[in-house]
Scaffold this active site. Structure first.
Site, PDB file in Angstrom:
ATOM      1  N   SER A 176      45.611  28.716  38.579  1.00  0.00           N
ATOM      2  CA  SER A 176      45.379  30.159  38.563  1.00  0.00           C
ATOM      3  C   SER A 176      46.715  30.869  38.754  1.00  0.00           C
ATOM      4  O   SER A 176      47.748  30.374  38.327  1.00  0.00           O
ATOM      5  CB  SER A 176      44.372  30.530  39.655  1.00  0.00           C
ATOM      6  OG  SER A 176      44.144  31.925  39.672  1.00  0.00           O
ATOM      7  N   TYR A 199      46.401  38.928  30.968  1.00  0.00           N
ATOM      8  CA  TYR A 199      46.847  37.687  31.618  1.00  0.00           C
ATOM      9  C   TYR A 199      46.295  37.610  33.043  1.00  0.00           C
ATOM     10  O   TYR A 199      45.694  36.610  33.432  1.00  0.00           O
ATOM     11  CB  TYR A 199      48.376  37.606  31.640  1.00  0.00           C
ATOM     12  CG  TYR A 199      48.858  36.400  32.412  1.00  0.00           C
ATOM     13  CD1 TYR A 199      48.891  35.140  31.820  1.00  0.00           C
ATOM     14  CD2 TYR A 199      49.258  36.508  33.745  1.00  0.00           C
ATOM     15  CE1 TYR A 199      49.298  34.021  32.537  1.00  0.00           C
ATOM     16  CE2 TYR A 199      49.681  35.403  34.466  1.00  0.00           C
ATOM     17  CZ  TYR A 199      49.692  34.162  33.859  1.00  0.00           C
ATOM     18  OH  TYR A 199      50.084  33.061  34.574  1.00  0.00           O
ATOM     19  N   LYS A 203      43.323  35.023  34.760  1.00  0.00           N
ATOM     20  CA  LYS A 203      43.498  34.189  35.947  1.00  0.00           C
ATOM     21  C   LYS A 203      42.444  34.525  37.022  1.00  0.00           C
ATOM     22  O   LYS A 203      42.012  33.653  37.777  1.00  0.00           O
ATOM     23  CB  LYS A 203      44.916  34.352  36.500  1.00  0.00           C
ATOM     24  CG  LYS A 203      45.990  33.771  35.580  1.00  0.00           C
ATOM     25  CD  LYS A 203      45.746  32.294  35.294  1.00  0.00           C
ATOM     26  CE  LYS A 203      46.796  31.679  34.405  1.00  0.00           C
ATOM     27  NZ  LYS A 203      46.583  30.242  34.149  1.00  0.00           N
TER      28      LYS A 203
END
Length: 345
Positions: A176, A199, A203
């Protein structure tokens, strides 16, 4: 029997260092096969050469072998082909690292970056808001590109490879990010098509997907863990930096670490610490509810932080689990005639 480790994105800074640290942490007498994944064969050859060089310095007596899979996570047919290739070559997988870090960056807001650095240099290189990301970028499969590469395609490959993961009592490690804040994910936009922080949103989705799946996987003999590498130098953003700005960024990283930030590992080797730790530590010593982060002291000495800040609501977990299961089933149907499965497991 040789252990088998699959590392997605092996050719990245973090991917290579996962391989290095894994070789250092497993018993030196243990044979292991590292499955290098990349989009191109030249990068595969480069990875194998670098990992072999590192291995030769360790004086291990265990045999190191290599195999490779060419896979493009922006293409679901390529993902299916990767599954088919792996399943024909191996009858078990002992380690599986999900190291995907796709971003769709358009550049840097240099005025915004200057203001953030002057106002709070540590926060500016820990939670930056000046990286400009493109919005609405889809893959050729029609899904959100960042969503597909960072989350769904690896999830789908794991789904297909599950029999091999079970046979290896696999340690499955999701990578992550420190920036996976809940504010970056809109549950009405799980493919991140409307997000200007896709992005970070991907995560955050990795975090929640872990909590949605690890208990079911545990029942099937697969131990899944959630990790993050802190902050380190990555090749993904170099094209927006020149020599001056690169070394300026690096200098601020060291300043942030000196001022007390535990997350500025800077080195990809130190960033891989938490990932290799979860892969090689006895399950009884780990907690699947915790996100393990790679950290360093002011002087660069590495350690781990058990990050308990990944709050998640039960309803969010259920929603994400159902969304992924439905999408997985859709792609099972779409891909069922793409490759004839002749495996015998």
């Amino acid at each position: 029997m040789s252990k088998v480790a699959v590392i997605t994105g092996t050719n990245s800074n973090l991917g290579l260092n996962i391989a290095y640290r894994l070789l250092e942490k497993i018993p030196f007498s243990e044979d292991i096969t590292i499955v290098v994944t990349s989009r191109t064969l030249p990068r595969v050859r480069e990875c194998i050469e670098l990992i072999n060089k590192h291995h030769s310095q360790l004086e291990r007596c265990g045999v190191l072998s290599f195999d490779y899979v060419l896979v493009d996570f922006t293409d679901m047919v390529s993902v299916l082909d990767a599954y088919n290739t792996i399943s024909k070559k191996f009858n078990r997988i002992d380690y599986f690292f999900v190291n995907a870090a796709q971003g769709v960056y358009a550049g840097i807001d240099w005025i915004g970056a200057t203001k953030e650095i002057l106002a709070n240099p540590v926060d500016a290189v820990t939670n930056p808001h000046y990286k400009i990301q493109k919005v609405g970028i889809k893959s050729n499969d029609g899904m959100g590109l960042v969503f597909q590469v960072n989350v769904f395609a690896p999830y789908y490959l794991i789904h297909k490879l599950k029999p091999l993961l079970q046979k290896g009592n696999c340690k499955l490690i999701w990578v992550s990010s420190l920036m996976s804040d809940p504010k970056y994910l809109d549950f009405e936009d799980l493919q991140l098509l409307n997000s200007d922080a896709s992005y970070e949103g991907s995560k955050r989705l990795v975090d929640i997907l872990h909590y949605a799946t690890y208990k079911d996987l545990e029942k099937e003999g697969i131990d899944q863990y959630l990790t993050h590498p802190g902050i380190f130098t990555s090749n993904s953003f170099f094209k927006f930096l020149n020599l001056f700005t690169y070394f300026g960024m690096l200098s601020i990283f060291y300043v942030a670490r000196f001022l007390g930030s535990p997350w500025h590992n800077i080195s990809g080797y130190k960033a891989a610490n938490a990932l290799a730790y979860c892969a090689t530590t006895n399950t009884s010593m780990l907690d699947k509810e915790i996100k393990y982060g790679s950290a360093t002291t002011r002087t660069g000495k590495e350690y781990l932080i058990s990050d308990k800040t990944t709050q998640h609501e039960d309803e969010e977990v259920k929603l994400v689990k159902l969304f992924f299961e439905n999408l997985r089933d859709e792609w099972d149907i779409k891909l069922k005639d793409q490759i004839k499965d002749t495996r015998k497991i």
